[in-house]
Motif scaffolding. Structure first.
Motif, PDB file in Angstrom:
ATOM      1  N   ARG A 132      74.753  54.987 107.706  1.00  0.00           N
ATOM      2  CA  ARG A 132      74.431  56.059 106.759  1.00  0.00           C
ATOM      3  C   ARG A 132      75.621  57.016 106.715  1.00  0.00           C
ATOM      4  NH1 ARG A 132      72.545  61.122 105.835  1.00  0.00           N
ATOM      5  NH2 ARG A 132      70.963  61.351 104.207  1.00  0.00           N
ATOM      6  N   VAL A 133      76.191  57.160 105.549  1.00  0.00           N
ATOM      7  CA  VAL A 133      77.394  57.974 105.407  1.00  0.00           C
ATOM      8  C   VAL A 133      77.057  59.438 105.688  1.00  0.00           C
ATOM      9  CG1 VAL A 133      79.202  58.721 103.814  1.00  0.00           C
ATOM     10  CG2 VAL A 133      78.322  56.375 103.705  1.00  0.00           C
ATOM     11  N   PRO A 134      77.809  60.092 106.560  1.00  0.00           N
ATOM     12  CA  PRO A 134      77.563  61.517 106.834  1.00  0.00           C
ATOM     13  C   PRO A 134      77.720  62.357 105.574  1.00  0.00           C
ATOM     14  CG  PRO A 134      79.050  60.569 108.478  1.00  0.00           C
ATOM     15  CD  PRO A 134      78.907  59.553 107.386  1.00  0.00           C
ATOM     16  N   ASN A 135      76.952  63.444 105.505  1.00  0.00           N
ATOM     17  CA  ASN A 135      77.022  64.326 104.341  1.00  0.00           C
ATOM     18  C   ASN A 135      78.432  64.864 104.125  1.00  0.00           C
ATOM     19  OD1 ASN A 135      74.291  63.941 104.012  1.00  0.00           O
ATOM     20  ND2 ASN A 135      73.709  65.851 105.011  1.00  0.00           N
ATOM     21  N   LEU A 187      86.920  50.114 114.007  1.00  0.00           N
ATOM     22  CA  LEU A 187      87.396  51.434 114.413  1.00  0.00           C
ATOM     23  C   LEU A 187      87.196  52.449 113.285  1.00  0.00           C
ATOM     24  CD1 LEU A 187      88.888  53.286 116.420  1.00  0.00           C
ATOM     25  CD2 LEU A 187      91.045  52.496 115.410  1.00  0.00           C
ATOM     26  N   LEU A 188      87.587  52.091 112.068  1.00  0.00           N
ATOM     27  CA  LEU A 188      87.421  53.016 110.951  1.00  0.00           C
ATOM     28  C   LEU A 188      85.951  53.268 110.643  1.00  0.00           C
ATOM     29  CD1 LEU A 188      90.230  52.098 108.397  1.00  0.00           C
ATOM     30  CD2 LEU A 188      90.190  53.882 110.138  1.00  0.00           C
ATOM     31  N   SER A 189      85.120  52.260 110.789  1.00  0.00           N
ATOM     32  CA  SER A 189      83.688  52.447 110.580  1.00  0.00           C
ATOM     33  C   SER A 189      83.127  53.433 111.588  1.00  0.00           C
ATOM     34  CB  SER A 189      82.953  51.104 110.685  1.00  0.00           C
ATOM     35  OG  SER A 189      81.559  51.270 110.517  1.00  0.00           O
ATOM     36  N   ARG A 190      83.561  53.287 112.827  1.00  0.00           N
ATOM     37  CA  ARG A 190      83.089  54.179 113.888  1.00  0.00           C
ATOM     38  C   ARG A 190      83.495  55.624 113.635  1.00  0.00           C
ATOM     39  NH1 ARG A 190      81.811  57.527 116.460  1.00  0.00           N
ATOM     40  NH2 ARG A 190      81.412  57.781 118.694  1.00  0.00           N
ATOM     41  N   LEU A 191      84.719  55.830 113.167  1.00  0.00           N
ATOM     42  CA  LEU A 191      85.240  57.184 112.983  1.00  0.00           C
ATOM     43  C   LEU A 191      84.823  57.809 111.656  1.00  0.00           C
ATOM     44  CD1 LEU A 191      88.906  56.684 114.278  1.00  0.00           C
ATOM     45  CD2 LEU A 191      86.934  57.548 115.559  1.00  0.00           C
ATOM     46  N   CYS A 192      84.783  57.004 110.590  1.00  0.00           N
ATOM     47  CA  CYS A 192      84.631  57.564 109.241  1.00  0.00           C
ATOM     48  C   CYS A 192      83.243  57.427 108.643  1.00  0.00           C
ATOM     49  CB  CYS A 192      85.637  56.898 108.298  1.00  0.00           C
ATOM     50  SG  CYS A 192      87.360  57.175 108.759  1.00  0.00           S
ATOM     51  N   LEU A 193      82.473  56.410 109.059  1.00  0.00           N
ATOM     52  CA  LEU A 193      81.149  56.206 108.490  1.00  0.00           C
ATOM     53  C   LEU A 193      80.031  56.521 109.475  1.00  0.00           C
ATOM     54  CD1 LEU A 193      81.713  52.933 106.403  1.00  0.00           C
ATOM     55  CD2 LEU A 193      81.645  55.299 105.602  1.00  0.00           C
ATOM     56  N   PHE A 229      94.769  53.272 100.466  1.00  0.00           N
ATOM     57  CA  PHE A 229      94.431  52.131 101.311  1.00  0.00           C
ATOM     58  C   PHE A 229      93.224  52.438 102.189  1.00  0.00           C
ATOM     59  CE2 PHE A 229      95.000  49.789 105.354  1.00  0.00           C
ATOM     60  CZ  PHE A 229      94.898  48.492 104.868  1.00  0.00           C
ATOM     61  N   LEU A 230      93.173  53.649 102.750  1.00  0.00           N
ATOM     62  CA  LEU A 230      92.028  54.039 103.570  1.00  0.00           C
ATOM     63  C   LEU A 230      90.736  53.987 102.756  1.00  0.00           C
ATOM     64  CD1 LEU A 230      90.714  55.191 106.134  1.00  0.00           C
ATOM     65  CD2 LEU A 230      91.331  57.473 105.320  1.00  0.00           C
ATOM     66  N   LEU A 231      90.759  54.520 101.536  1.00  0.00           N
ATOM     67  CA  LEU A 231      89.580  54.478 100.685  1.00  0.00           C
ATOM     68  C   LEU A 231      89.178  53.041 100.362  1.00  0.00           C
ATOM     69  CD1 LEU A 231      90.454  57.399  98.259  1.00  0.00           C
ATOM     70  CD2 LEU A 231      88.500  57.346  99.824  1.00  0.00           C
ATOM     71  N   GLN A 232      90.156  52.183 100.148  1.00  0.00           N
ATOM     72  CA  GLN A 232      89.856  50.774  99.872  1.00  0.00           C
ATOM     73  C   GLN A 232      89.127  50.141 101.051  1.00  0.00           C
ATOM     74  OE1 GLN A 232      93.322  48.370  99.066  1.00  0.00           O
ATOM     75  NE2 GLN A 232      92.166  46.462  99.041  1.00  0.00           N
ATOM     76  N   ILE A 233      89.630  50.369 102.264  1.00  0.00           N
ATOM     77  CA  ILE A 233      89.009  49.770 103.450  1.00  0.00           C
ATOM     78  C   ILE A 233      87.620  50.356 103.684  1.00  0.00           C
ATOM     79  CG2 ILE A 233      89.211  49.458 105.939  1.00  0.00           C
ATOM     80  CD1 ILE A 233      91.154  47.795 104.300  1.00  0.00           C
ATOM     81  N   ILE A 234      87.471  51.669 103.513  1.00  0.00           N
ATOM     82  CA  ILE A 234      86.167  52.299 103.696  1.00  0.00           C
ATOM     83  C   ILE A 234      85.167  51.754 102.680  1.00  0.00           C
ATOM     84  CG2 ILE A 234      84.896  54.476 103.574  1.00  0.00           C
ATOM     85  CD1 ILE A 234      86.546  54.137 106.102  1.00  0.00           C
ATOM     86  N   SER A 235      85.619  51.543 101.441  1.00  0.00           N
ATOM     87  CA  SER A 235      84.718  50.983 100.421  1.00  0.00           C
ATOM     88  C   SER A 235      84.287  49.571 100.800  1.00  0.00           C
ATOM     89  CB  SER A 235      85.392  50.992  99.052  1.00  0.00           C
ATOM     90  OG  SER A 235      86.425  50.033  98.962  1.00  0.00           O
ATOM     91  N   GLU A 236      85.184  48.790 101.359  1.00  0.00           N
ATOM     92  CA  GLU A 236      84.839  47.433 101.785  1.00  0.00           C
ATOM     93  C   GLU A 236      83.838  47.470 102.934  1.00  0.00           C
ATOM     94  OE1 GLU A 236      88.469  45.497 102.805  1.00  0.00           O
ATOM     95  OE2 GLU A 236      89.263  45.503 100.753  1.00  0.00           O
ATOM     96  N   ILE A 237      84.093  48.330 103.918  1.00  0.00           N
ATOM     97  CA  ILE A 237      83.201  48.421 105.077  1.00  0.00           C
ATOM     98  C   ILE A 237      81.802  48.853 104.643  1.00  0.00           C
ATOM     99  CG2 ILE A 237      82.756  49.619 107.253  1.00  0.00           C
ATOM    100  CD1 ILE A 237      85.815  49.995 107.515  1.00  0.00           C
ATOM    101  N   LEU A 238      81.730  49.869 103.796  1.00  0.00           N
ATOM    102  CA  LEU A 238      80.431  50.388 103.358  1.00  0.00           C
ATOM    103  C   LEU A 238      79.664  49.320 102.598  1.00  0.00           C
ATOM    104  CD1 LEU A 238      78.433  52.682 103.102  1.00  0.00           C
ATOM    105  CD2 LEU A 238      79.711  53.513 101.113  1.00  0.00           C
ATOM    106  N   ASN A 239      80.340  48.581 101.740  1.00  0.00           N
ATOM    107  CA  ASN A 239      79.674  47.526 100.989  1.00  0.00           C
ATOM    108  C   ASN A 239      79.168  46.420 101.906  1.00  0.00           C
ATOM    109  OD1 ASN A 239      79.959  44.808  99.103  1.00  0.00           O
ATOM    110  ND2 ASN A 239      79.274  46.608  97.976  1.00  0.00           N
ATOM    111  N   GLU A 240      79.942  46.110 102.956  1.00  0.00           N
ATOM    112  CA  GLU A 240      79.537  45.080 103.914  1.00  0.00           C
ATOM    113  C   GLU A 240      78.389  45.538 104.803  1.00  0.00           C
ATOM    114  OE1 GLU A 240      83.173  44.485 105.972  1.00  0.00           O
ATOM    115  OE2 GLU A 240      84.148  43.376 104.340  1.00  0.00           O
ATOM    116  N   ARG A 241      78.303  46.846 105.061  1.00  0.00           N
ATOM    117  CA  ARG A 241      77.321  47.374 106.016  1.00  0.00           C
ATOM    118  C   ARG A 241      76.356  48.350 105.337  1.00  0.00           C
ATOM    119  NH1 ARG A 241      79.786  49.598 111.349  1.00  0.00           N
ATOM    120  NH2 ARG A 241      77.684  49.004 112.029  1.00  0.00           N
ATOM    121  N   LEU A 242      76.010  48.050 104.092  1.00  0.00           N
ATOM    122  CA  LEU A 242      75.205  48.957 103.280  1.00  0.00           C
ATOM    123  C   LEU A 242      73.874  49.304 103.950  1.00  0.00           C
ATOM    124  CD1 LEU A 242      75.794  50.260 100.545  1.00  0.00           C
ATOM    125  CD2 LEU A 242      74.416  48.478  99.472  1.00  0.00           C
TER     126      LEU A 242
END
Length: 500
Positions: free
Chosen positions: A273-276, A213-219, A256-269
């Motif tokens: 593609r992170v929005p500008n 869910l967070l990946s869908r909304l934030c990344l 906590f949100l930043l921690q989870i986003i960092s984990e997701i991005l590292n897993e799905r590098l």
């Protein structure tokens, strides 16, 4: 409730008889146990669908709810959940027979109790989650019934049993539907996601739906800034920041949100593609956190540290590191914007380079400098690493930014960053893998840049640096017999492999 004797009730024959017949049993308890077992397999669900058993189960749920028979209700909800798992006929029948409203009635009753019935809530959400997988029509039906009020009530329940299936429903409904994602990330939807984050931060998560869910909304979409700043409202508690700066401090949920986003991005590098907008927001968060963090105390641990401001700074730095790594892994499409160039235009290099200059060098370098007469190396350092690995992460982002970007290579050189970067090619207990990241960054700084190579060659010839690590890069210093100038040359047969 296998092995337990449940009280029998008198139900209309049109409810009880089909269940007894389908299970070839003589009691409701036995019928439910058999049907639950059979419905776990696809072939069993298909057979029950052919017997049109689902409408009967919905009627049973309604009767049990009115009769306040929790034991039988739990069994009936388990059966309903199983029937709706991947069987299209049952899912369609569920909607046709007003199943959403039936389950929602049960859900409301369980959620609004002074002591919420988490078992019933969990099963009810699992039913709706299974139905939501059936397609856009059913997803929209569920969404319009539950958004925003019911979702908000459920998100406010701090229970692992609630958050996982709720995330599954929200993700499934929003996936591929930008309109619903936008609704969820605006008022009155934002408090729903904020409530889920607060719940998972306190009780954890067993399944991947929260991250999806967070990946869908934030990344995969642009909603990170709105969600991040929503988490600060009414919850400005800081255990390690400097509130005297007058800046509004961060909340533990933001960290906590930043921690989870960092984990997701590292897993799905290689997948997202992170929005500008997100990248620039994270850089702004990092800049803000740097002004709040206390650099006067030596780190005792890596991330998370227990200090909200330090964690915000650390995880935002890691996200920036991986964003810059992404751009080096892909070929830019025509007319697309290089997000690293965008970050650089917002002073990323200035911020990142200023920190290593002010930080004390690694322990082995400090020991070397202690008795050194070379004032060029004795850089004044007043700041300490706020978490173990901070210096490594700074070096990593420098290396990722410099990868095949001559403008960054030149800027680092112009700001006297080469010597400082050379000092990072050492082992350091407070910065695991600092040496590897230092070598990788040095390699990127020198690649295709004759001017930077010459600077390093001159430094080594002068004895300013002792760099056996240059050999790891496939390079060595030679003195040109004609010009008598030092230069870096490739070692024959060497192969340079970037450190992962």
């Amino acid at each position: 409730m296998a092995g337990e004797s449940l009280p029998e009730f008198n139900y209309p024959k049109d409810v009880l008889q089909p269940l007894l017949s389908a299970s070839n049993s003589s009691s409701l308890q036995q019928a439910l146990e058999i049907l639950i077992k059979n419905s776990r397999a696809a072939v069993g669900r298909a057979e029950l669908a052919s017997k049109n058993i689902l409408p009967t189960v919905l009627k049973l749920v309604e009767s049990l709810h009115h009769a306040s028979s929790q034991e039988y209700l739990m069994q009936a909800m388990k059966l309903l959940r199983n029937l709706c798992a991947g069987e299209v006929a049952n899912q369609n029948s569920f909607v046709e027979h007003n199943g959403i409203e039936t389950v929602l009635t049960v859900l409301r009753s369980a959620a609004l109790l002074s002591d919420p019935d988490f078992g019933i809530i969990h099963l009810s959400l699992q039913v709706l989650a299974n139905v939501s997988l059936a397609g856009s029509e059913l997803q929209e039906a569920i969404w319009h019934k539950l958004f925003p009020n019911e979702f908000f009530i459920l998100a406010s329940i701090h229970s692992l049993e609630t958050s996982d299936p709720l995330c599954m429903i929200l993700y499934t409904c929003c996936d591929g539907k930008p309109g619903l994602a936008i609704e969820l990330c605006r008022d009155p939807g934002l408090p729903i996601v904020a409530g889920i984050i607060q719940t998972v931060a306190s009780v954890g998560s067993r399944e991947n739906w929260f991250k999806l869910l967070l990946s869908r909304l934030c990344l995969e979409d642009i909603h990170f800034p709105a969600l991040f700043f929503k988490l600060c409202e009414g919850n400005a508690s800081e255990d390690g920041g400097n509130t005297a700066l007058g800046d509004k401090v961060f909340s533990s949920e933001q960290a906590f949100l930043l921690q989870i986003i960092s984990e997701i991005l590292n897993e799905r590098l290689n997948e997202v593609r992170v929005p500008n907008e997100t990248a620039l927001c994270v850089l702004g968060i990092f800049k803000r956190s740097v002004s709040i963090v206390d650099f006067g105390a030596r780190a005792k641990s890596g991330l998370p540290t227990g200090s909200t401001s330090v964690d915000v700074m650390g995880y935002s730095l890691i996200i920036l590191r991986d964003i810059c790594a992404q751009e080096g892994l892909r070929e830019l499409k025509k007319d697309s914007v290089d997000v690293v160039d965008l970050l650089l235009s917002d002073d990323l290099t200035d911020v990142i380079l200023s920190l290593p200059h002010d930080l004390e060098p690694p322990a082995i370098i400090r020991k070397t400098l202690k008795d050194s007469e070379n004032q060029e190396l004795n850089l004044g350092s007043t700041k300490l690493c706020p978490y173990k690995g901070f210096q490594r992460d700074l070096v990593a982002i420098i290396g990722n930014c410099a990868y095949r970007r001559k403008n960054v290579q030149d800027e680092i050189s112009q700001k006297s960053g080469i010597l400082r970067l050379l000092q990072q090619c050492v082992t350091d207990d407070d910065n695991p893998y600092l040496r590897e990241w230092g070598i990788w960054s040095l390699r990127n700084l020198l690649e295709g840049n004759a001017e930077n190579q010459q600077i390093v060659a001159d430094l080594q010839l002068q004895g300013s640096v002792d760099m056996p690590e240059l050999a790891r890069l496939g390079l060595k210093v030679e003195v040109d017999q004609n010009t008598h100038c030092a230069k870096l040359v490739n070692i024959p047969g060497s192969y340079t492999k970037p450190v992962e």
